[in-house]
Design a protein around this motif. Structure first.
Motif, PDB file in Angstrom:
ATOM      1  N   ASN A 160       0.814  -1.219   0.000  1.00  0.00           N
ATOM      2  CA  ASN A 160       0.000   0.000   0.000  1.00  0.00           C
ATOM      3  C   ASN A 160       0.844   1.264   0.000  1.00  0.00           C
ATOM      4  OD1 ASN A 160       0.473  -1.097   2.702  1.00  0.00           O
ATOM      5  ND2 ASN A 160      -0.730   0.593   3.506  1.00  0.00           N
ATOM      6  N   CYS A 201      -3.255   5.560   4.807  1.00  0.00           N
ATOM      7  CA  CYS A 201      -2.405   4.375   4.636  1.00  0.00           C
ATOM      8  C   CYS A 201      -2.236   4.006   3.171  1.00  0.00           C
ATOM      9  CB  CYS A 201      -3.002   3.192   5.393  1.00  0.00           C
ATOM     10  SG  CYS A 201      -3.148   3.439   7.179  1.00  0.00           S
ATOM     11  N   TYR A 202      -3.161   4.406   2.349  1.00  0.00           N
ATOM     12  CA  TYR A 202      -3.133   4.061   0.925  1.00  0.00           C
ATOM     13  C   TYR A 202      -2.939   5.280   0.010  1.00  0.00           C
ATOM     14  CZ  TYR A 202      -4.917  -0.662   1.948  1.00  0.00           C
ATOM     15  OH  TYR A 202      -5.070  -1.945   2.407  1.00  0.00           O
ATOM     16  N   HIS A 261      -9.423   0.818   1.617  1.00  0.00           N
ATOM     17  CA  HIS A 261      -8.496  -0.204   1.110  1.00  0.00           C
ATOM     18  C   HIS A 261      -8.429  -0.187  -0.414  1.00  0.00           C
ATOM     19  CE1 HIS A 261      -7.731  -2.129   4.986  1.00  0.00           C
ATOM     20  NE2 HIS A 261      -9.027  -2.110   5.238  1.00  0.00           N
ATOM     21  N   TYR A 281      -5.749   0.879  -3.530  1.00  0.00           N
ATOM     22  CA  TYR A 281      -4.388   1.272  -3.847  1.00  0.00           C
ATOM     23  C   TYR A 281      -4.357   2.502  -4.753  1.00  0.00           C
ATOM     24  CZ  TYR A 281      -3.136  -3.326  -1.992  1.00  0.00           C
ATOM     25  OH  TYR A 281      -2.975  -4.420  -1.187  1.00  0.00           O
TER      26      TYR A 281
END
Length: 518
Positions: free
Chosen positions: A95, A411-412, A480, A482
């Motif tokens: 990620n 986080c991505y 979630h 990418y």
């Protein structure tokens, strides 16, 4: 004789023949200068040459990157991937690879392994998707020596902490980090932090801090960090700089002014930031004051029902929930006992369950706690901070794979959002500045040699970006996802992403600080 001369010339020619040539791209070298069209030659794990007549050999791979951006791989100064970078499902750090990240810094907010030698050895042994630098984590250090107690260390305890910091620095740590809203670090007074920071200073490390307050008392918190930097004579780095809480919105200019005043006086002070108006941490740290978080898990559970402390605790939690838009600004990101609550706010859950939000907090804490996303910032403050040339880009996230949790989209999407959306699409700042915020500036802050810039002889950590498609795809509702637009990514000269696809290569290394011994 002629044969020996021929062999010598052939060896020299072979040594200078690149393995890879990136041809036709717009090069942003990490310095903050505008991009220029240059070819880049790579040999082994290093950059061989930039520009000029680059001669290919019979085995040289030539990659056409016309109309693409070539820049140093990004350095995430604030990662919480300490454990995840060692775990099989997440050690690829995919990620972050898909954001163009080639190096992460762990040990942030005062949490992570204290035994740096063992941690680096585990990375070397298991391999990792990105390079890893580590900071000495003050919270874990203090808990190791003293437990979760609200008092000053004894002379013996302070000496033990000092020895552990010195050992960590000798083993290659890049500095010390504090997380002064978390226990037990929040119980540390100024003199303790100064003493430990002086050890770090002797080894030319930095002081990185999640400050004691990011809301109403943010200016006092900055002053504390600056005092530590001055007394210990080391650079100060403010982690995830923000102004949090509705009552503090609009104070970003005051915060920046205080930092700029220190910089003008000659003090080394910088910051990093993720380009989002929501933060993420534990529910406990958000709504339960530190004075009620001392001791063991069982002691914390019992405190709720204590005849004296219980009512005061409940009132304090209720007040903190009210400050978070009556619980609407607090969204559950990860809660194992009831995954159906993930993605929902405290207010919505309380209504569904027919419970008060205070009782809901007590229930969650009694079952191990929860990670949250907290919508606590103002977008204009975020954008003002993002434009500063001494503010690096960093995620405050961790290596993840898609699952049922609803984590923060940072986080991505941190780097693709800052560079792709803020700089390329919205032109909030020059592209060269946005690239520098994730490359050369980050390397300078950490004092990381031979990375963060595109220069001959530097390590070949390189991102090739499609400016039309480099964007964050992760949202708060669907995090979630990418990022898109990384066409090629090289780490230590190895191609880990090719034509947008991960190649399964673990090319990262543990990067040890080459400390100057006192």
């Amino acid at each position: 004789m002629y044969f020996l001369l021929f062999m010598l010339l052939s060896a020299v020619s072979s040594a200078e023949t690149p393995d890879i040539i990136l041809r036709g791209g717009l090069v942003f070298d990490g310095s903050g200068l505008p991009g220029v069209n240059r070819d880049i030659a790579i040999k082994g794990d290093r950059i061989l040459r930039i520009g000029g007549a680059i001669q290919a050999g019979p085995k040289t791979r030539i990659i056409d990157v016309s109309n693409k951006i070539i820049c140093p791989g990004f350095i995430d100064l604030h990662s919480h991937s300490d454990d995840n970078i060692l775990a099989a499902p997440t050690r690829s750090n995919l990620n972050y690879l898909t954001q163009g990240v080639t190096t992460i810094v762990t040990g942030n907010c005062g949490f992570g392994p204290v035994q740096v030698k063992d941690y680096y050895a585990a990375i070397d042994r298991n391999q990792a998707g990105t390079n890893v630098c580590h900071l000495v984590p003050h919270n874990t250090l203090r808990r190791t020596v003293m437990g979760n107690v609200n008092r000053a260390p004894s002379a013996t305890e302070l000496a033990r902490m000092t020895a552990l910091v010195e050992a960590a620095m000798k083993d290659g740590a890049w500095g010390i980090s504090t997380g002064l809203i978390y226990t037990p670090g929040t119980y540390a007074a100024l003199d303790e932090l100064q003493t430990l920071s002086k050890v770090v200073s002797r080894y030319e490390g930095i002081y990185a801090t999640h400050m004691r307050n990011e809301g109403d008392e943010v200016l006092a918190a900055i002053d504390e960090a600056l005092t530590i930097g001055t007394s210990a004579r080391l650079p100060v780095h403010i982690s995830h700089l923000k102004v949090s809480g509705r009552s503090s919105w609009g104070k970003a200019s005051l915060v920046l002014s205080r930092m700029e005043q220190a910089r003008r006086s000659g003090q080394l002070v910088t910051a990093d930031q993720y380009p989002y108006a929501a933060s993420s941490t534990s529910l406990q740290a958000t709504v339960i004051p530190a004075r009620y978080r001392e001791g063991t898990t069982e002691e914390n559970k019992a405190r709720w029902n204590d005849g004296t402390q219980g009512p005061a605790l409940r009132k304090a939690v209720e007040e903190n929930i009210a400050k978070s838009d009556q619980g609407r600004a607090i969204r559950i990101a990860r809660y194992v006992p009831n995954q159906a609550w993930q993605g929902l706010s405290l207010a919505v859950i309380a209504e569904k369950e027919k419970k008060s939000m205070v009782n809901l907090v007590q229930e969650i804490e009694s079952k191990g706690g929860a990670q949250i996303v907290h919508f606590s910032m103002n977008e204009e403050d975020v954008r003002l901070i993002a434009k500063q040339d001494y503010v690096a880009t960093a995620s405050d996230g961790s290596a993840l794979v898609p699952d049922s949790t609803v984590p923060h989209p940072r986080c991505y999407g941190t780097f693709s959002r800052k560079i792709g959306r803020y700089a390329i699409e919205e032109k909030l700042m020059p592209l060269e500045q946005a690239v520098r915020s994730a490359t050369g500036l980050a390397a300078d802050i950490l004092r990381l040699p031979q990375r963060g810039y595109l220069k001959p002889g530097f390590y070949a950590d390189i991102a090739v970006i499609d400016p039309d498609t480099f964007r964050d795809q992760a949202t708060y509702e669907k995090p979630h996802q990418y990022s898109t637009g990384i066409d090629y990514l090289l780490i230590n000269g190895k191609i880990v992403i090719e034509q947008g696809k991960y190649q399964g290569t673990l090319a990262g290394k543990a990067l040890r600080h080459a400390n100057v011994q006192p």
